[in-house]
Design an enzyme around this catalytic site. Structure first.
Site, PDB file in Angstrom:
ATOM      1  N   TYR A   1     -10.202  -0.535   2.120  1.00 14.42           N
ATOM      2  CA  TYR A   1     -10.226  -0.806   3.546  1.00 14.42           C
ATOM      3  C   TYR A   1      -8.803   1.066   4.238  1.00 14.42           C
ATOM      4  O   TYR A   1      -8.660   1.413   3.242  1.00 14.42           O
ATOM      5  CB  TYR A   1      -8.416  -1.305   3.647  1.00 14.42           C
ATOM      6  CG  TYR A   1      -8.348  -2.986   4.738  1.00 14.42           C
ATOM      7  CD1 TYR A   1      -8.809  -2.521   5.646  1.00 14.42           C
ATOM      8  CD2 TYR A   1      -8.285  -4.425   3.916  1.00 14.42           C
ATOM      9  CE1 TYR A   1      -9.216  -3.826   6.671  1.00 14.42           C
ATOM     10  CE2 TYR A   1      -8.867  -4.941   4.530  1.00 14.42           C
ATOM     11  CZ  TYR A   1      -9.096  -4.989   5.548  1.00 14.42           C
ATOM     12  OH  TYR A   1      -9.263  -5.898   6.686  1.00 14.42           O
TER      13      TYR A   1
ATOM     14  N   ASP B   1       1.008  -1.374   0.138  1.00 15.54           N
ATOM     15  CA  ASP B   1       0.026   0.137  -0.088  1.00 15.54           C
ATOM     16  C   ASP B   1       1.027   1.592   0.420  1.00 15.54           C
ATOM     17  O   ASP B   1       0.363   2.462  -0.352  1.00 15.54           O
ATOM     18  CB  ASP B   1      -1.641   0.070   0.839  1.00 15.54           C
ATOM     19  CG  ASP B   1      -2.057  -0.694   1.019  1.00 15.54           C
ATOM     20  OD1 ASP B   1      -2.249  -1.534  -0.042  1.00 15.54           O
ATOM     21  OD2 ASP B   1      -2.686  -0.878   1.981  1.00 15.54           O
TER      22      ASP B   1
HETATM   23 CO    CO Z   1      -8.024  -7.294   7.349  1.00 16.39          CO
END
Ligand code: CO
Length: 685
Positions: free
Chosen positions: A416, A332
């Site tokens: 997320y 990320d």
């Molecule tokens: Co997770």
């Protein structure tokens, strides 16, 4: 003031660069502004980004097809920063990775925005070294490519999906697997989800059993893998729909945190001062928030502890070996640029109390400066009891309250959301807490006891996965010469000197080189890593130290011979220690997207440099292994991972004896009759 000879952006180990020409000289672009002297670690300004872009344009290094990644301040060397005094004109270097979408050429550049010159231009071979991170435009581009592919469209129809407007595609970083036709091509792998109505949570409806391997270089689908899983989970995951959430609670009374006399911290530019602490707050589009020159004023003595702290990388390897998911692992920071994905907290404050915000400078794909307003949140929090004792002999009853200052931000990476909360406490404790929330990545679940994914709703899977962060901690405990001791409890057998078998031993092992300081946690032994000064001693003659307390969760689960392991080797250990190098900033390497592996920490330690008494950097892997729970659906309550560093023989005694007692209770308390009354006298805890 000295300046350093330029070093290539990422010439370490397995990163292969092919210099094409020496640093081209360029004439200062007409009309560019003068850059005023600034602290060498000040965040980039929009003006500096503008100059950076103009210098590249004047040197003929960019075209309309150029895309900009990793645009950030190339920080001056530590020696130069420590020697800096206000008013010095230090070179300000801006580095970036450039991708020319028309030629598929990739290069790295470094520009001095004060002298307005190109210091470096290095061409990269993406077939060997990988590509820059995901671009904003990759999303609509990949969507259009798959929706024009007849094989993919037919597979959607097989699954009952004929209106492609209801299909939300997700182009994901491809990793490196055994597909020879992908070498040298800028790839994404595209998964699809069905949107049942505008505003739906599409993650509830994975269209699984199909993945498209898309070549962004040529705009084509290289292959569609179709395993024929036909059921699209139907149940809604729309967590804001009252039909899903049920009626909202009505019995939560308000909590308000107020500081009627104001906050106890000050901000001078980006230097935050609070309760003996001083820290310079930085930010870049890759890592997000960075902390610099963290120090503590110990009775008038300004003592450095950490020179630079950041989250260098974060990998999310997924553990479902099925053909449509086996490739899933996302970096990320290196592949998605955490910092650029920071939330503007204007949109909804995540902090409670008296909040101060800082804006964050980023740069978009086109090299244009962009400010994320209110990206960094600073506030104080009460943290319960600091210390307390009721003494039976002296009759004294004393309690002091703990407090911490919070420097926080939130980033959103697809499904997320991650919060990064740095805490500094009154007693010298430093903590980083990462918060993981948002929506778990979903799949079609085959039912039964499938061993690699949870079934969260009928037919809805959530593959097991990990979130593994690498905190880079450039240490400076009472100076730049530090060492690391591994300390743990040692059991002592019953025998001479220990007749009753009660002895508790303490084992202290010095980590002397980069090879021998790759360590894993052992919480059953109380294993910690102590970073001590090699040049100073405390009043007892010991090295003042800060101790890293790991949470000790799982390291990388992927097999040793897997692609994920080669690319995320940093996550196979909880601790690495390296000698300081100005450009060694990236746990998984400077260029991550489709890099075959071996870059970053494995390359940095290849020379096995000495780390005992040197200028050293700790790299700490922390994180979660996530077996998704039913309770994580349809939106996940925050899960936590992080670490603490505490002073150990750094202070000569408890550094909080000077914290005054606070009046008990709060400004408003419920009197016995239920009235809300003001004033301390009314409240008795
Ligand atoms: Co997770």
């Amino acid at each position: 003031m000295t300046t350093n000879t330029p070093i290539a952006l990422a010439p370490h180990g397995h990163d292969h660069h092919r210099p094409t020409h020496a640093a081209p000289s360029s004439t200062p672009p007409a009309g560019a502004h003068e850059i005023a002297p600034r602290h060498p670690l000040d965040m980039l300004t929009a003006e500096e980004v503008d100059v950076f872009r103009r210098v590249l344009a004047a040197a003929g290094l960019i075209t309309d097809a150029t895309r900009f990644s990793y645009v950030m301040l190339r920080e001056a060397s530590k020696a130069d920063v420590l020697a800096y005094t206000a008013g010095d004109q230090l070179r300000r270097e801006v580095s970036a990775l450039l991708t020319d979408l028309s030629t598929q050429g990739v290069s790295t550049v470094v520009v001095d925005v004060v002298a307005k010159t190109v210091l470096e231009h290095v061409t990269i071979d993406p077939a060997v070294s990988g590509w820059g991170p995901s671009l904003d435009e990759d999303f609509p581009t990949a969507d259009a490519i798959v929706k024009a592919d007849p094989v993919w469209v037919a597979a959607m129809a097989d699954r009952g999906v004929t209106d492609l407007a209801t299909v939300r595609t997700v182009p994901l970083s491809a990793g490196v697997f055994d597909y020879p036709d992908e070498v040298g091509r800028r790839m994404v792998r595209v998964l699809a989800f069905r949107e049942d109505y505008p505003g739906d949570s599409v993650w509830a409806h994975p269209i699984d059993g199909i993945v498209a391997h898309v070549d962004l270089s040529s705009g084509t689908v290289l292959r569609v893998i179709n395993t024929g899983h036909l059921d699209i989970p139907a149940e809604s995951g729309d967590y804001t729909d009252p039909a899903v959430s049920g009626p909202l609670r009505t019995d939560l009374s308000p909590i308000r945190i107020t500081q009627p006399e104001g906050v106890s911290f000050t901000l001078d530019g980006n230097v935050l001062s609070w309760q003996n602490w001083s820290v310079r707050i930085g930010f870049n589009g890759r890592e997000g928030v960075t902390l610099h020159q963290l120090s503590f004023d110990d009775k008038g003595r300004r003592r450095p502890i950490i020179y630079r702290a950041s989250v260098s990388e974060m990998v999310v390897p997924y553990g479902d070996p099925s053909p449509t998911h086996a490739w899933q692992n996302y970096f990320d920071v290196g592949e998605y640029q955490f910092g650029r994905l920071s939330n503007s907290l204007e949109l909804g404050c995540d902090c409670l109390g008296e909040i101060t915000y800082l804006d964050a400078p980023t740069v978009d794909d086109h090299g244009v400066a962009h400010t994320i307003t209110n990206a960094i949140c600073i506030h104080e929090e009460d943290y319960g009891v600091l210390w307390k004792h009721n003494d039976a002999f002296s009759g004294k009853s004393e309690t002091r309250r703990q407090r911490r200052i919070v420097i926080s931000s939130f980033v959103t990476v697809g499904n997320y959301d991650y919060g990064f909360y740095w805490y500094l406490y009154l007693d010298g404790t430093i903590e980083l807490e990462a918060k993981a929330t948002g929506i778990v990545f979903t799949s079609g679940h085959p039912g039964g006891d499938y061993p690699y994914a949870s079934e969260l709703a009928p037919g809805l899977g959530a593959p097991y996965h990990q979130h593994l962060f690498s905190a880079r901690l450039d240490m400076m405990v009472d100076g730049t010469n530090n060492h690391v001791d591994e300390i743990e409890a040692r059991r002592v057998p019953t025998g001479p000197g220990n007749p009753w078998g009660n002895a508790i031993g303490r084992s202290v092992t010095r980590l002397t080189t980069e090879a021998t300081s790759q360590r894993v946690a052992a919480n059953h032994l109380g294993r910690v890593w102590s970073v001590g000064s090699s040049t100073t001693t405390n009043r007892m003659g010991e090295a003042p130290a800060y101790v890293l307390y790991p949470e000790g969760n799982a390291t990388l689960a992927a097999a040793d011979d897997s692609s994920t392991y080669r690319r995320a080797t940093f996550a196979s250990k909880h601790l690495w220690v390296t000698q300081y190098n100005r450009d060694e900033l990236w746990a998984a390497g400077a260029i991550v997207n489709q890099h075959p592996g071996g870059a970053g920490l494995p390359a940095y330690v290849a020379g096995d440099r000495a780390v005992d008494g040197e200028d050293i950097v700790l790299w700490h892997t922390f994180g979660l292994t996530h077996f998704p729970r039913l309770e994580d659906w349809p939106v996940m309550p925050v899960d936590y991972a992080g670490f603490k560093m505490k002073p150990h023989a750094f202070f000569d005694r408890n550094p909080t004896l000077d914290v005054p007692a606070t009046a008990s209770g709060s400004a408003h308390c419920a009197a016995p009759n239920g009235d809300i009354v003001g004033g301390d006298a009314a409240c008795h805890c």
